[in-house]
Each structure stands twice: as structure tokens, then as C-alpha cells.
Design an enzyme around this catalytic site. Structure first.
Site, PDB file in Angstrom:
ATOM      1  N   CYS A  37       0.821  -1.211   0.000  1.00 43.10           N
ATOM      2  CA  CYS A  37       0.000   0.000   0.000  1.00 43.10           C
ATOM      3  C   CYS A  37       0.853   1.258   0.000  1.00 43.10           C
ATOM      4  CB  CYS A  37      -0.935   0.016   1.204  1.00 43.10           C
ATOM      5  SG  CYS A  37      -0.079   0.053   2.781  1.00 43.10           S
ATOM      6  N   CYS A 106      -2.811  -2.962   8.499  1.00 38.92           N
ATOM      7  CA  CYS A 106      -2.424  -1.657   9.032  1.00 38.92           C
ATOM      8  C   CYS A 106      -1.992  -1.794  10.491  1.00 38.92           C
ATOM      9  CB  CYS A 106      -3.575  -0.666   8.913  1.00 38.92           C
ATOM     10  SG  CYS A 106      -4.469  -0.774   7.348  1.00 38.92           S
TER      11      CYS A 106
HETATM   12 FE1  FES Z   1      -1.629   0.266   4.255  1.00 35.51          FE
HETATM   13 FE2  FES Z   1      -3.449   0.881   5.965  1.00 35.51          FE
HETATM   14  S1  FES Z   1      -3.714   0.682   3.834  1.00 35.51           S
HETATM   15  S2  FES Z   1      -1.338   0.598   6.329  1.00 35.51           S
END
Ligand code: FES
Length: 144
Positions: A37, A106
Site C-alpha cells: 500500500c 495496518c
Molecule cells: Fe496500508 Fe493501511 S492501507 S497501512
């Protein structure tokens, strides 16, 4: 935040994050990132007599990453290092009233940031952190 169901606690820590910032004379600093991400987290801890007396963070990431880093800094303050190492990403997510499944990674980032900061501290005092230090993906090694 889309139609994901976030608990009130997640929203509270997202909109009013605790312990944002840095500790200039930190005992340890942990930098972690998720290569998928692209979110990154930096955690600062101050250790005195084996106790984490202060913790701060800077997170460039999603709302859940901000909420979990806020929560983990709250959870570690006043804890001994061995107690802090028992804090899992699940415990952080639970303390926030749960996270949507696709947001659990996360909370993993928050756990790793804490462990990376503790590993940094261990190295400074000549201790071996290899038993708990988060494994960094080889793809992201050049970035740190
Ligand atoms: Fe990557 Fe939350 S989307 S840490």
C-alpha cells in the site's frame, strides 16, 4: 472512509491521534513500511530503567494506520520492554474495537514499528534484537 465499518474508537484515534510527533532524544526509532500500500510509519520511544516512558509517531498512511499507531503509543507508555513486546497487532486492533479484515495489515504495521523502535534501542545498548525484530522485505530495503 467508504462503506467500511469503523468503530467509534478507530474514528476517534483517526481524527484525534494521540502522541503525534517526534522525540528528539529518543532511545530508539523504528521505521517500517508496507510495500503493497506504500504506507510508512516512524515510531520514537524513550526508555528509562527498562520502562517505556514516552512514545510518539509519525505515520504517512491510511486512517487505520494512523489509528493503530496512535493506539499502540498509548498502550506502550509505562510498560516494561518485555511487556511491550507482548503487544500484538491483534491486541491493538481489539483495543480499537476491531478493524475491518482488509485493514488488519495496518495494525501489523503498528506492531512492527514498535518492534523496530525497540530493536533500534537494543542495538544501542548492545543487546541482540533478532528474536523480535521485524523482517524487512528485500524489495524495500533500498528505501530505508
Ligand atoms: Fe496500508 Fe493501511 S492501507 S497501512
Amino acid at each position: 472512509m467508504g462503506d467500511l465499518n469503523y468503530s467509534d474508537k478507530v474514528m476517534d484515534h483517526f481524527t484525534h491521534p494521540r502522541n503525534v510527533g517526534e522525540i528528539p532524544d529518543a532511545s530508539g526509532i523504528g521505521n517500517v513500511g508496507n510495500p503493497v500500500c506504500g504506507d510508512v510509519m516512524r515510531m520514537y520511544i524513550k526508555v528509562e530503567n527498562d520502562v517505556i516512558v514516552d512514545a510518539k509517531f509519525k505515520t504517512f498512511g491510511c486512517g487505520a494506520a494512523i489509528s493503530t499507531s496512535s493506539m499502540v503509543t498509548e498502550m506502550v507508555k509505562g510498560k516494561r520492554i518485555d511487556e511491550a513486546l507482548k503487544i500484538s497487532n491483534k491486541a491493538v486492533a481489539e483495543a480499537l474495537g476491531g478493524l475491518p479484515a482488509i485493514k488488519l495489515h495496518c495494525s501489523v504495521l503498528a506492531e512492527q514499528a514498535l518492534r523496530a523502535a525497540l530493536a533500534d534501542y537494543y542495538r544501542k545498548i548492545g543487546k541482540d534484537p533478532s528474536s523480535f525484530e521485524p523482517k524487512v522485505h528485500s524489495e524495500e530495503e533500498h528505501g530505508h
